[in-house]
Design an enzyme around this catalytic site. Structure first.
Site, PDB file in Angstrom:
ATOM      1  N   ASP A   1      -9.883   5.919  -1.457  1.00 52.79           N
ATOM      2  CA  ASP A   1      -8.940   6.466  -1.979  1.00 52.79           C
ATOM      3  C   ASP A   1      -9.603   7.374  -3.304  1.00 52.79           C
ATOM      4  O   ASP A   1     -10.636   7.518  -3.617  1.00 52.79           O
ATOM      5  CB  ASP A   1      -7.802   5.549  -2.419  1.00 52.79           C
ATOM      6  CG  ASP A   1      -8.279   4.425  -3.324  1.00 52.79           C
ATOM      7  OD1 ASP A   1      -9.524   4.455  -3.810  1.00 52.79           O
ATOM      8  OD2 ASP A   1      -7.277   3.893  -4.221  1.00 52.79           O
TER       9      ASP A   1
ATOM     10  N   TYR B   1      -6.515   5.805   4.733  1.00 51.29           N
ATOM     11  CA  TYR B   1      -6.833   4.894   3.908  1.00 51.29           C
ATOM     12  C   TYR B   1      -5.748   3.478   4.117  1.00 51.29           C
ATOM     13  O   TYR B   1      -6.179   2.411   3.862  1.00 51.29           O
ATOM     14  CB  TYR B   1      -6.347   5.533   2.432  1.00 51.29           C
ATOM     15  CG  TYR B   1      -6.036   4.400   1.576  1.00 51.29           C
ATOM     16  CD1 TYR B   1      -6.808   3.940   0.791  1.00 51.29           C
ATOM     17  CD2 TYR B   1      -4.549   4.128   1.025  1.00 51.29           C
ATOM     18  CE1 TYR B   1      -6.923   2.961   0.134  1.00 51.29           C
ATOM     19  CE2 TYR B   1      -4.534   3.252   0.358  1.00 51.29           C
ATOM     20  CZ  TYR B   1      -5.342   2.537  -0.561  1.00 51.29           C
ATOM     21  OH  TYR B   1      -5.297   1.434  -1.089  1.00 51.29           O
TER      22      TYR B   1
ATOM     23  N   GLU C   1       0.747  -1.206  -0.138  1.00 51.74           N
ATOM     24  CA  GLU C   1       0.156  -0.175  -0.065  1.00 51.74           C
ATOM     25  C   GLU C   1       0.770   1.216   0.049  1.00 51.74           C
ATOM     26  O   GLU C   1       0.667   2.113  -0.845  1.00 51.74           O
ATOM     27  CB  GLU C   1      -0.962  -0.085   1.261  1.00 51.74           C
ATOM     28  CG  GLU C   1      -2.006  -1.246   1.041  1.00 51.74           C
ATOM     29  CD  GLU C   1      -2.691  -0.919   0.075  1.00 51.74           C
ATOM     30  OE1 GLU C   1      -2.951   0.255  -0.643  1.00 51.74           O
ATOM     31  OE2 GLU C   1      -3.368  -1.756  -0.620  1.00 51.74           O
TER      32      GLU C   1
END
Ligand code: SF4
Length: 347
Positions: free
Chosen positions: A133, A115, A33
């Site tokens: 996002d 997020y 991520e």
């Protein structure tokens, strides 16, 4: 329409096979991520593989020399993200190597925002938190016709709430992956191929021909940096020189020391050879020093003023000068106010 089911059905058929999707290891998911915040999947993949190979565990990352981590990160930009990654790895080690296993605790890690925390919590632990996002904003704003700007607090709140309601609570991991993948592959920013989209009949943006309008983002005006070098003249009898701003400028009508404007910091010789300085000081001998090496910064809506105050002690009296004590009675703007408070009122 059962939004989440349709979305998951689409995902099962269309998803890309990516290594971080085949794992529940929160460390690997976190790595992926953070890397993907920097780059697209194709470019990010080799970085992900290198990190996993070099630092297979969070302990390995925590104990690695920082230079080595930064080297491996090279090319991704935003080196603070790599440093945060390592700082957070150390935080985990310091907590008995226990990787945080829920959204709230994940947020405590350095550099982990909402997020990333939602992504790790849902993908690794199945916690029912929705990711929001750029892809999610786009998909939701188009399908549901939400025109609230995505970069204002009200918009963020509205989209978070909608995302939370739509989330498949029984399978948040697949749902979150699905909506992000849908945004990345199907509902792309420009020219999405709506003809093959499963939501074509329900999508507000498509039905109302508003695809290019959504999502709405408010354009922020570019902030202009201004550098002001105020000349704080002090005569032997304790006088100084003030000027008044004209009515068309910001801080119209307020008093201030005469100032030189530049495109950045200036050296003393650049001040003392400046035309305004020569006009003010004339033939008088002077001693100059800068009061603040670091500028006092003041933000306006689309301007940022960096103010330096130069103390100029002259050895002669000057015309148009006023008693320093009088300065305190004049209306002045915030930068002047701060300087006067810090410099003269302490005396
Ligand atoms: S119909 Fe087009 S705009 Fe609407 S969700 Fe599908 S791809 Fe996006």
């Amino acid at each position: 329409m059962n939004f989440s089911q349709q979305l998951i059905d689409w995902y099962i058929v269309n998803k890309r096979s990516l290594p971080w999707r085949d794992t529940k290891n929160p460390y690997y998911i976190w790595l992926s991520e953070v890397i993907l915040q920097q780059t697209r999947v194709n470019q990010g993949l080799p970085y992900y593989k290198s990190f996993v190979k070099k630092y297979p565990t969070v302990e390995d990352l925590a104990h690695a020399p920082q230079d080595q981590v930064l080297k491996l990160w090279q090319g991704l930009g935003y080196y603070s993200r790599a440093r945060n990654l390592q700082t957070a790895a150390v935080q985990i080690i310091d907590n008995n190597s226990k990787f945080p296993d829920n959204y709230k605790d994940l947020l405590r890690l350095k550099g982990v925002g909402e997020y990333t925390a939602a992504a790790i919590a849902s993908f690794a632990y199945g916690e029912a938190v929705a990711v929001v996002d750029g892809n999610v904003y786009r998909v939701l704003s188009r399908i549901y016709g939400v025109a609230t700007p995505i970069n204002i607090p009200a918009g963020v709140k509205e989209f978070k709430s909608l995302a939370g309601k739509l989330l498949d609570k029984n399978d948040p991991a697949t749902y979150n992956q699905a909506i992000m993948e849908f945004g990345a592959l199907q509902c792309v920013p420009k020219n999405p191929n709506c003809n093959i989209c499963p939501f074509i009949n329900n999508c507000v943006a498509y039905q109302e021909n508003r695809i290019t309008e959504l999502p709405v983002k408010i354009k922020k005006t570019k902030v202009k940096n201004l550098f002001h070098h105020y000349l704080v003249i002090q005569t032997p009898s304790g006088k100084t020189v003030l000027s008044q701003r004209d009515t068309s400028s910001i801080w119209a009508g307020l008093f201030e020391f005469p100032y030189i404007e530049s495109s950045g910091a200036l050296l003393p010789q650049e001040i003392t050879t400046n035309k305004l300085f020569r006009e003010l000081v004339g033939g008088s001998r002077f001693r100059e020093s800068v009061y603040n090496q670091q500028p006092i910064v003041h933000k306006l809506s689309h301007r940022k003023v960096h103010a330096y105050f130069w103390i100029i002690e002259v050895d002669e009296e000057l015309s148009h000068s006023i008693d320093i004590i009088e300065v305190k009675t004049k209306p002045v703007h915030v930068l002047m106010e701060r300087f006067i408070k810090e410099f003269w009122q302490k005396k």
